[in-house]
Design a protein around this motif. Structure first.
Motif, PDB file in Angstrom:
ATOM      1  N   GLU A 599      27.716  19.217  42.400  1.00 39.78           N
ATOM      2  CA  GLU A 599      26.618  20.182  42.322  1.00 39.78           C
ATOM      3  C   GLU A 599      26.907  21.357  43.253  1.00 39.78           C
ATOM      4  O   GLU A 599      26.515  22.483  42.997  1.00 39.78           O
ATOM      5  N   LEU A 600      27.617  21.075  44.333  1.00 37.57           N
ATOM      6  CA  LEU A 600      28.069  22.120  45.238  1.00 37.57           C
ATOM      7  C   LEU A 600      29.102  22.980  44.521  1.00 37.57           C
ATOM      8  O   LEU A 600      30.099  22.475  44.009  1.00 37.57           O
ATOM      9  N   GLN A 601      28.844  24.268  44.480  1.00 37.77           N
ATOM     10  CA  GLN A 601      29.746  25.184  43.792  1.00 37.77           C
ATOM     11  C   GLN A 601      30.006  26.413  44.646  1.00 37.77           C
ATOM     12  O   GLN A 601      29.110  26.901  45.337  1.00 37.77           O
ATOM     13  N   PRO A 602      31.220  26.935  44.596  1.00 38.05           N
ATOM     14  CA  PRO A 602      31.477  28.201  45.274  1.00 38.05           C
ATOM     15  C   PRO A 602      30.915  29.368  44.467  1.00 38.05           C
ATOM     16  O   PRO A 602      30.719  29.270  43.258  1.00 38.05           O
ATOM     17  N   ASN A 603      30.647  30.463  45.157  1.00 37.13           N
ATOM     18  CA  ASN A 603      30.329  31.697  44.451  1.00 37.13           C
ATOM     19  C   ASN A 603      31.545  32.121  43.637  1.00 37.13           C
ATOM     20  O   ASN A 603      32.687  32.016  44.096  1.00 37.13           O
ATOM     21  N   ARG A 604      31.303  32.636  42.429  1.00 31.42           N
ATOM     22  CA  ARG A 604      32.411  33.053  41.559  1.00 31.42           C
ATOM     23  C   ARG A 604      32.163  34.474  41.056  1.00 31.42           C
ATOM     24  O   ARG A 604      31.020  34.927  40.943  1.00 31.42           O
ATOM     25  N   SER A 605      33.251  35.143  40.739  1.00 32.25           N
ATOM     26  CA  SER A 605      33.145  36.449  40.079  1.00 32.25           C
ATOM     27  C   SER A 605      34.354  36.667  39.188  1.00 32.25           C
ATOM     28  O   SER A 605      35.461  36.199  39.491  1.00 32.25           O
ATOM     29  N   TRP A 606      34.115  37.353  38.100  1.00 30.62           N
ATOM     30  CA  TRP A 606      35.184  37.787  37.203  1.00 30.62           C
ATOM     31  C   TRP A 606      35.153  39.308  37.183  1.00 30.62           C
ATOM     32  O   TRP A 606      34.136  39.915  36.861  1.00 30.62           O
ATOM     33  N   THR A 607      36.268  39.929  37.542  1.00 25.73           N
ATOM     34  CA  THR A 607      36.338  41.381  37.671  1.00 25.73           C
ATOM     35  C   THR A 607      37.459  41.919  36.801  1.00 25.73           C
ATOM     36  O   THR A 607      38.561  41.368  36.759  1.00 25.73           O
ATOM     37  N   THR A 626      37.545  52.438  37.415  1.00 30.88           N
ATOM     38  CA  THR A 626      36.310  51.940  36.804  1.00 30.88           C
ATOM     39  C   THR A 626      36.420  50.421  36.679  1.00 30.88           C
ATOM     40  O   THR A 626      37.468  49.909  36.298  1.00 30.88           O
ATOM     41  N   TYR A 627      35.341  49.721  37.021  1.00 27.39           N
ATOM     42  CA  TYR A 627      35.411  48.267  37.056  1.00 27.39           C
ATOM     43  C   TYR A 627      34.122  47.653  36.505  1.00 27.39           C
ATOM     44  O   TYR A 627      33.066  48.279  36.465  1.00 27.39           O
ATOM     45  N   TYR A 628      34.256  46.407  36.086  1.00 21.84           N
ATOM     46  CA  TYR A 628      33.117  45.583  35.676  1.00 21.84           C
ATOM     47  C   TYR A 628      33.266  44.233  36.358  1.00 21.84           C
ATOM     48  O   TYR A 628      34.352  43.634  36.363  1.00 21.84           O
ATOM     49  N   LYS A 629      32.174  43.743  36.937  1.00 20.88           N
ATOM     50  CA  LYS A 629      32.201  42.466  37.650  1.00 20.88           C
ATOM     51  C   LYS A 629      31.006  41.615  37.221  1.00 20.88           C
ATOM     52  O   LYS A 629      29.869  42.074  37.271  1.00 20.88           O
ATOM     53  N   TYR A 630      31.300  40.392  36.803  1.00 25.28           N
ATOM     54  CA  TYR A 630      30.230  39.441  36.505  1.00 25.28           C
ATOM     55  C   TYR A 630      30.250  38.375  37.595  1.00 25.28           C
ATOM     56  O   TYR A 630      31.264  37.702  37.819  1.00 25.28           O
TER      57      TYR A 630
END
Length: 857
Positions: A599-607, A626-630
Motif C-alpha cells: 500500500e506504501l507507494q512512492p510519488n511518481r511522475s511521467w514527463t 515545452t513539457y507535459y507531466k502527469y
C-alpha cells in the motif's frame, strides 16, 4: 494620508537622487584596457578545445570558439591570472604579463583518451554544463553576480532566476520547479543527496556561493543515474583548492563573513577550509529603528524578534591524484542556525495574547569519492557518505482575554453566566518538536566507452534513512455542531486537542540503473536510453512495510540540425520522455497499522519534453522547452479530528494525482559589454487529493482539483550585467511573477462558540469572529515585481596575486512604489481588521541595502 503620500514621494526622490549621484561618480574612465587573445588546448594532443571557458579576474567568463581561442578584455599594465575550464579536464591557469597580448592555457585530461574519444568523469549529467532537455547550469562567475548580493548571499538566489523556477520571494529558498511541490526538490552535493538543504526553515539554503564552483539544475529528462525526485535535482560542485598555489579568500558583507583557505598537496591535490558566519542582528536593529519612524504594520513585526536569526557553517574539501588513473576527493559540511521571537498583543477589552517561538537546527554531512580508470576506456566511481539533520522547535500561543458579551443570544444563558456581562477566556496552544534525520549513502557508477560513439553505464545506489520524531502539540479545535436557534448561526464546539508523535522509523531506498549513449559518426544524431529501478522498504517499532519496485525508463534524443553555418553556431532539437519516483516526507512518522505492505507507494511522475537550442552570433543562446507531466500515486496525510477522544487521527492516502504542463524560454548572452539572460516560464499545475471528499470543512475542494499554494502561471526574469569598464560592473535584476492562489473571503462576522475543557465539560459560551472563505480557481494575490541592483568595483595588484571586489547593492527597490497584496488579517476575538494586507510573498516592505567586500590572495 496626504502626509504619508508625500513622505513616500520624498523617499523616492532621495533614492533616485542618490542613484544619479552614484552613476555620476562611477562612470569616469578607469585605467585603460587591453585585448588579449587566449587559446585553450589539450596539452597531450595539442588540440584546440572549442567551448572552453576562460575566466578573467573580474569574474567574467569568455567562451572559446572553434579554434579554441577567444579575445578577452583585461586591465592594461597589470600582471594578472587567467583561468580556464573545460568539461572532463583539470582546471588550468596562466600568469599574464603586464604587457602581454596573447596567452595559451594547456589543460590536462582528468579522464583518459582513446583515439580522440573523450571519456567524461561520471556521474552525469556533467556539472556546470547546460544540456538541452536535461539541465541548465550556472558557472562560478554567474553565481557570484546573482548570488553574492543582499542580506542573504545564497546560491538559491541564482537558481530562482532560471527557467522553470517559480518565484518564492527574497526570504524563500524553496521554489517550485516546473510546477512541482517545493518539498520534492532535492540537491546533490558532490554526488551526495541532501534532502533538506536549508537553514531557518527554508529562509536560506546551505549553499554558500563562496563554497561552490558551479551549480546545475536538472529539471528535464535527466539521466537514469539520478533519482529520488519527481521534480528536479540541483547538482552542486564544491570549490576545490589549487594544486600549485596556496590561496586565501576573505569576505565581509552586511550580514555575513567568509573565509576560504587552501593549500596544495605535493602538486597532486589540495585541501580547502571554508567558513561562514551569517549575522542578521545589524539588519534587524536597522529595521527595528526604521519601524519607529515609518508607519507600516508589516515592518512593525520585526520588533517581536527576540533572538536575531543566525547561521554558522563550515566546510572542508580535499582531493588527491595518486596516479593518472586514481583520484580521491572528499567533502564535509557542518552548519547550524537558530532564532527566536515573542509577540505580545494586549487587547482593548482586557487581557492579552502572547506568541513565543524558539528554534535550533543543525545539519552536517561528509562524503568521499574514489575515481578509478582500470583501463583507458573505463571509469569506476565509488562514493560513500553519511549525514544528519537535527531540529528543535518550541512554540506557544497563550490567550488570556476578557470578553464582553454584546450579542443578544449570549444574554439568554443567564443560568450559566449568572448575570455576568464579561467572561475570561484562557487557552494555550503549545508545540514542541524534536526531529532528527540520519542517513548513510553508498553508490558505485561504471562507465565503459565501447568506441564508435557508444558509452555503456551502470550503477547501484543504497540510501539508508532514519527519522526520529518526538512531537507534542496542544491546540484548540473548533467543529460545527448544528444551528444555534436564537441567532440562526452555526454553533461551534471549541475544545483542546493533543497530538503526540513518537516515531523511530527507518527506510532503505535501493536503486540500480543501466544506461546507454550513442552519437552518430557525423554528430547529427545522439541518444541516451536508461532504465532505473527504485524500491523502498520502511520499518519502525514492531512493523515493516515495503513498496513495489518502481521502474523508471528514460529516453532522450538529440538532432544536431546545424553546426557552424553563417551566424548560427549550432541548432539542436531535443525530444525526451521518462518516469521518475521519490518517497515523500509525509510518511516519515508512520506507525504500526497505518499502512500495509505494497500500500506504501512512492510519488511518481511521467514527463515528456520537446525543446530547441540555438547558439548564434558567437555568444548568444536561445533555449525553448515545452513539457507535459502527469503526477500520480502522490502520498498525502489527513489529520481527522476525533472530538470524542480530543485528538487527531492521521490517515495516509496514496491516490493523489496532478497535471502539469508548461513552456520555458531562456535567451542568454555570455560575453561582451553587456551580458545576462532573459527567462520566461509559463506553468499550469493542478493537483487532486480524493481523500478529502469525506471532509465537511473548507478543504473539500482538494478532492475536485485545485491550483496549489505555490503555483504561479507566469514568471519572468531579466538579468543584465553591464561592464562600462573592467573594474566596474553594474548588475540589474528585474522580475515579474503573477499571483499565487488566495481564498475568497467575505465580511467579518461574529459566531457563537461553546467552550469545553479537556474533560468534555461545558465551561461557557463566547462569541468569536470569522469570515467565510472558500477556494476559487480565479482568486489570486497581486503580482510580484522584484527589482535589485548591484554596483561592483574590482581591484588587482600589479603582480596579479591579489584580487578583490567591493559591492553596494539594493534589493526590493520596487517596494518604494509597489507591494504585492494578499488578504487582510483580523483578530478572531475582537473582530478588528488590520489596516494593511499581508504580503503575498516572503518579503520586507522596504528596500534592503547591503554592501560587501572580498579579497583573494
Amino acid at each position: 494620508m496626504m502626509m504619508r503620500g508625500q513622505n513616500r514621494y520624498s523617499r523616492r526622490r532621495v533614492v533616485m537622487g542618490a542613484f544619479a549621484l552614484v552613476l555620476a561618480l562611477v562612470f569616469p574612465a578607469w585605467a585603460f584596457a587591453r585585448d588579449v587573445r587566449v587559446t585553450v588546448i589539450d596539452v597531450e594532443l595539442d588540440m584546440p578545445l572549442e567551448g572552453a571557458v576562460v575566466r578573467t579576474p573580474d569574474g567574467t567568463d569568455w567562451e572559446c570558439g572553434p579554434d579554441g581561442d577567444v579575445v578577452v578584455t583585461v586591465p592594461d599594465s597589470v600582471q594578472l591570472i587567467l583561468r580556464a575550464a573545460y568539461p572532463g579536464y583539470e582546471a588550468g591557469r596562466v600568469v599574464l604579463a603586464a604587457d602581454a597580448t596573447a596567452a595559451t592555457i594547456p589543460l590536462t585530461l582528468s579522464g583518459v583518451m582513446e583515439g580522440q574519444e573523450l571519456v567524461i568523469e561520471a556521474p552525469r549529467p556533467r556539472a556546470s554544463e547546460t544540456v538541452p532537455g536535461r539541465s541548465v547550469a550556472l558557472s562560478g562567475s554567474e553565481l557570484a553576480r546573482s548570488a553574492e548580493i543582499g542580506a542573504i548571499e545564497d546560491v538559491m538566489n541564482s537558481i530562482k532566476l532560471l527557467p522553470g523556477v517559480g518565484y518564492s520571494g527574497t526570504f524563500g529558498m524553496m521554489p517550485s520547479i516546473r510546477g512541482g511541490d517545493p518539498g520534492d526538490f532535492i540537491a546533490s552535493f558532490d554526488g551526495f543527496y541532501v534532502e533538506n538543504p536549508y537553514h531557518l526553515e527554508g529562509v536560506i539554503s546551505i549553499f554558500d556561493p563562496r563554497m561552490i564552483e558551479s551549480a546545475q539544475l536538472s529539471h528535464g529528462i535527466f539521466s537514469a543515474r539520478y533519482g529520488h525526485t519527481i521534480t528536479g535535482i540541483l547538482d552542486i560542485t564544491s570549490k576545490k583548492g589549487d594544486t600549485k598555489l596556496s590561496t586565501l579568500e576573505l569576505g565581509f558583507s552586511t550580514s555575513a563573513a567568509n573565509l576560504n583557505l587552501s593549500r596544495p598537496i605535493n602538486d597532486k591535490g589540495a585541501f580547502m577550509l571554508m567558513m561562514k558566519a551569517t549575522y542578521w542582528a545589524p539588519v534587524v536593529w536597522a529595521a527595528q529603528s526604521l519601524s519607529t519612524a515609518v508607519d507600516n504594520e508589516q515592518l512593525d513585526m520585526v520588533n517581536y524578534i527576540t533572538t536575531a536569526p543566525y547561521v554558522m557553517s563550515s566546510a572542508f574539501s580535499a582531493d588527491y591524484r595518486f596516479t593518472p588513473s586514481l583520484f580521491l576527493n572528499g567533502f564535509a559540511f557542518l552548519g547550524g542556525d537558530g532564532g527566536g521571537a515573542e509577540y505580545l498583543n494586549p487587547h482593548e477589552g482586557g487581557g492579552y495574547s502572547n506568541l513565543a517561538a524558539q528554534w535550533i537546527n543543525t545539519i552536517g554531512f561528509a562524503t568521499s569519492g574514489l575515481l578509478w580508470n582500470p583501463r583507458n576506456d573505463m571509469i569506476l566511481n565509488f562514493r560513500l557518505g553519511a549525514g544528519f539533520n537535527r531540529t528543535d522547535v518550541g512554540a506557544s500561543v497563550e490567550n488570556n482575554l476578557t470578553m464582553a458579551y454584546t450579542q443578544g443570544f449570549l444574554n439568554d444563558f443567564d443560568s450559566l453566566l449568572e448575570g455576568k456581562t464579561r467572561y475570561t477566556v484562557k487557552n494555550d496552544n503549545v508545540m514542541t518538536r524534536g526531529n532528527e534525520t540520519d542517513n548513510v549513502q553508498a553508490r558505485v557508477d561504471y562507465d565503459w566507452d565501447w568506441g564508435n560513439g557508444i558509452i555503456f553505464a551502470a550503477g547501484v545506489q543504497e540510501l539508508y534513512s532514519r527519522w526520529l520524531v518526538e512531537q507534542s502539540t496542544k491546540t484548540i479545535a473548533e467543529v460545527p455542531a448544528g444551528i444555534e436557534p436564537l441567532t440562526g448561526k452555526t454553533l461551534y464546539h471549541n475544545f483542546p486537542i493533543t497530538t503526540t508523535t513518537d516515531a523511530d522509523n527507518h527506510a532503505f531506498s535501493t536503486s540500480g540503473y543501466v544506461a546507454g549513449e550513442w552519437t552518430s559518426p557525423s554528430g547529427f544524431f545522439a541518444t541516451e536510453l536508461g532504465l532505473r529501478l527504485d524500491m523502498f522498504t520502511f520499518f519502525g517499532r514492531d512493523f515493516s512495510v515495503k513498496s513495489a519496485p518502481a521502474l523508471n525508463p528514460r529516453l532522450n534524443v538529440d538532432f544536431h540540425l546545424i553546426k557552424n553555418k553563417g551566424s548560427i553556431d549550432s541548432l539542436t532539437l531535443t525530444l525526451g520522455s521518462g518516469l521518475f519516483s521519490s518517497m515523500t516526507d509525509n510518511v516519515t512518522d508512520l506507525q504500526k497499522g497505518d499502512v500495509d505492505d505494497y500500500e506504501l507507494q512512492p510519488n511518481r511522475s511521467w514527463t515528456s519534453l520537446a525543446g530547441i537550442n540555438l547558439n548564434f552570433f558567437d555568444h548568444w543562446t536561445l533555449n525553448v522547452e515545452t513539457y507535459y507531466k502527469y503526477v500520480f500515486s502522490r502520498a498525502y496525510r489527513i489529520n481527522w479530528i476525533n472530538e470524542d477522544a480530543l485528538k487527531t487521527d492521521p490517515q495516509y492516502y496514496f491516490d493523489g494525482d496532478g497535471t502539469v504542463w508548461g513552456t520555458d524560454l531562456m535567451l542568454q548572452k555570455r560575453a561582451g559589454f553587456i551580458d545576462g539572460w532573459l527567462t520566461y516560464t509559463f506553468t499550469y499545475a493542478r493537483y487532486r487529493e480524493p481523500g478529502y471528499a469525506r471532509s465537511s470543512g473548507e478543504d473539500t475542494y482538494r478532492a475536485d482539483g485545485y491550483y496549489p499554494s505555490f503555483h504561479r502561471f507566469h514568471n519572468l526574469n531579466l538579468i543584465i550585467n553591464v561592464k562600462p569598464q573592467n573594474k566596474f560592473h553594474i548588475y540589474v535584476r528585474y522580475g515579474i511573477a503573477s499571483g499565487r492562489p488566495k481564498p475568497v473571503v467575505g465580511a467579518i462576522d461574529y459566531y457563537p462558540v461553546a467552550l469545553f475543557d479537556e474533560n468534555h465539560n461545558l465551561t461557557g459560551y463566547i462569541q468569536k469572529f470569522k469570515r467565510d472563505s472558500h477556494y476559487s480557481d480565479n482568486s489570486r494575490t497581486t503580482m510580484s515585481m522584484p527589482f535589485d541592483i548591484k554596483f561592483s568595483w574590482f581591484f588587482f595588484n600589479k603582480k596579479g596575486r591579489t584580487t578583490g571586489e567591493f559591492y553596494v547593492a539594493i534589493e526590493n527597490l520596487a517596494s518604494l512604489f509597489y507591494l504585492s497584496k494578499a488578504n487582510t488579517t483580523f483578530n478572531q476575538y475582537t473582530g478588528e481588521e488590520d489596516t494593511g494586507s499581508t504580503s503575498a510573498v516572503y518579503e520586507l516592505s522596504i528596500p534592503i541595502p547591503s554592501l560587501g567586500i572580498k579579497w583573494s590572495f
